[in-house]
Design an enzyme around this catalytic site. Structure first.
Site, short mmCIF file in Angstrom:
data_model
loop_
_atom_site.label_atom_id
_atom_site.label_comp_id
_atom_site.label_asym_id
_atom_site.label_seq_id
_atom_site.Cartn_x
_atom_site.Cartn_y
_atom_site.Cartn_z
N GLU A 178 -9.11 -2.99 -6.37
CA GLU A 178 -8.71 -2.11 -5.33
C GLU A 178 -9.53 -0.70 -5.42
O GLU A 178 -9.84 -0.28 -4.38
CB GLU A 178 -7.20 -1.96 -5.10
CG GLU A 178 -6.48 -3.39 -5.05
CD GLU A 178 -5.00 -3.08 -5.09
OE1 GLU A 178 -4.27 -4.08 -4.55
OE2 GLU A 178 -4.61 -2.30 -5.93
N THR A 232 -4.36 -5.84 -1.47
CA THR A 232 -3.31 -6.76 -2.04
C THR A 232 -2.00 -6.64 -2.02
O THR A 232 -1.72 -5.16 -2.21
CB THR A 232 -3.93 -7.23 -3.50
OG1 THR A 232 -5.29 -7.78 -3.62
CG2 THR A 232 -2.70 -7.94 -4.30
O1 LIG Z 1 -1.30 -1.95 -5.63
C1 LIG Z 1 -0.87 -3.00 -5.18
C2 LIG Z 1 -1.46 -4.33 -5.66
O2 LIG Z 1 -2.12 -4.18 -6.95
C3 LIG Z 1 -0.09 -3.19 -3.91
O3 LIG Z 1 -0.70 -2.51 -2.84
C4 LIG Z 1 1.26 -2.15 -4.27
O4 LIG Z 1 1.68 -2.94 -5.28
C5 LIG Z 1 2.03 -2.58 -2.93
O5 LIG Z 1 2.44 -3.88 -2.82
P1 LIG Z 1 3.58 -4.14 -1.55
O6 LIG Z 1 2.69 -3.81 -0.34
O7 LIG Z 1 3.89 -5.36 -1.96
O8 LIG Z 1 4.76 -3.15 -1.66
#
Ligand SMILES: O=C(CO)[C@H](O)[C@H](O)COP(=O)(O)O
Length: 262
Positions: free
Chosen positions: A111, A33
């Site tokens: 996750e 995500t």
């Molecule tokens: O842990 C997450 C979501 O729960 C995402 O992987 C993390 O926040 C990184 O996000 P982005 O790819 O938008 O920088």
């Protein structure tokens, strides 16, 4: 047009695109995500459409499930898949041991379950996510709504005994209301600045009543595909160290993104 991506988005894009090449026909794949994972899901959708790639995708959030369906990936639940060959996900921070902070998007509970149920977890990240010591990024902790303020007090008391620089826990908001996760819970973001012993902290946090899961991923990630703003990609492998991967294009610029739809 995507050719006008910022250096950070370029880095996320090239990391995601390179990691998408690791997915093989017939695999059951955990789909992370966040914005980097969204590039991955779109790229896998292209491979399904253009190459006839057959995969089963297990999304880690409703957002990812929706995107995966939109781009034509067959979506199944974790229980339907049973066990996964590979999970690819973003991260908020990673250190030299490939331990992570995740949950900036509020999806770290699903996750972590999905990554743990996989033969391999590959993280995709822009180079700015690499840190010497975890903790500059606020650590997300998912808590049940019942008695969340008591849970917060208990967490702050526990933090007093930990090797961290800060102890404040802030309720994540979505506008005027508390943020609600896919599981109907809230998130406390712990402003710790520096986590001296991430393994110990992860264990201590999960013992506080009301805590569902914290965003520390310890010994779960096997590889990190690191993207740079100029299109370079490196692989950090827990066993093999750092490996320079092929640059995806001659350099940053229009042709790097010519395969993407507007
Ligand atoms: O842990 C997450 C979501 O729960 C995402 O992987 C993390 O926040 C990184 O996000 P982005 O790819 O938008 O920088």
């Amino acid at each position: 047009m995507t050719g006008e991506l910022s250096p950070i988005d370029t880095a996320k894009y090239v990391a995601a695109r390179r990691a998408a090449d690791m997915v093989e026909d017939g695999m059951r794949v955990g789909l992370g995500t966040g914005s980097t994972a969204a590039w991955l899901v779109r790229r896998l959708g292209e491979r399904v459409r253009d190459e006839g790639l057959r995969i089963k995708g297990v999304p880690t959030s409703t957002r990812t499930a929706q995107l995966a369906c939109e781009v034509g990936i067959e979506v199944v639940s974790l229980d339907q898949a049973g066990w996964l060959d590979l999970t690819i996900d973003g991260a908020d921070e990673f250190d030299g041991d490939l331990n992570l902070i995740k949950g900036g998007g509020g999806a770290h509970l699903q996750e972590k379950i999905v990554a743990t149920a996989s033969d391999q977890m590959v993280v995709i990240a822009d180079a700015g996510k690499e840190v010497e010591t975890l903790g500059a990024f606020p650590l997300p902790v998912e808590v049940i709504p019942f008695g969340w303020q008591t849970t917060r007090t208990l967490i702050e008391e526990a933090l007093d005994t930990m090797d961290v620089l800060g102890t404040s826990a802030a309720l994540r908001m979505n506008g005027e209301a508390p943020f609600v996760t896919d599981e109907g819970n809230h998130i406390l973001d712990l402003h710790l600045q520096r986590i001296g012993n991430a393994r110990q902290l992860a264990l201590v946090l999960n013992q506080v009543p009301g805590v569902v899961e914290n965003g520390l991923f310890i010994d779960i990630c096997d590889k990190v595909v690191v993207g740079y703003g100029d299109g370079r990609v490196e692989l950090r492998d827990i066993n093999a160290g750092t490996i320079e991967l092929d640059q995806l294009a001659d350099g940053a610029g229009e042709n790097l993104f010519s395969d993407l739809a507007d």
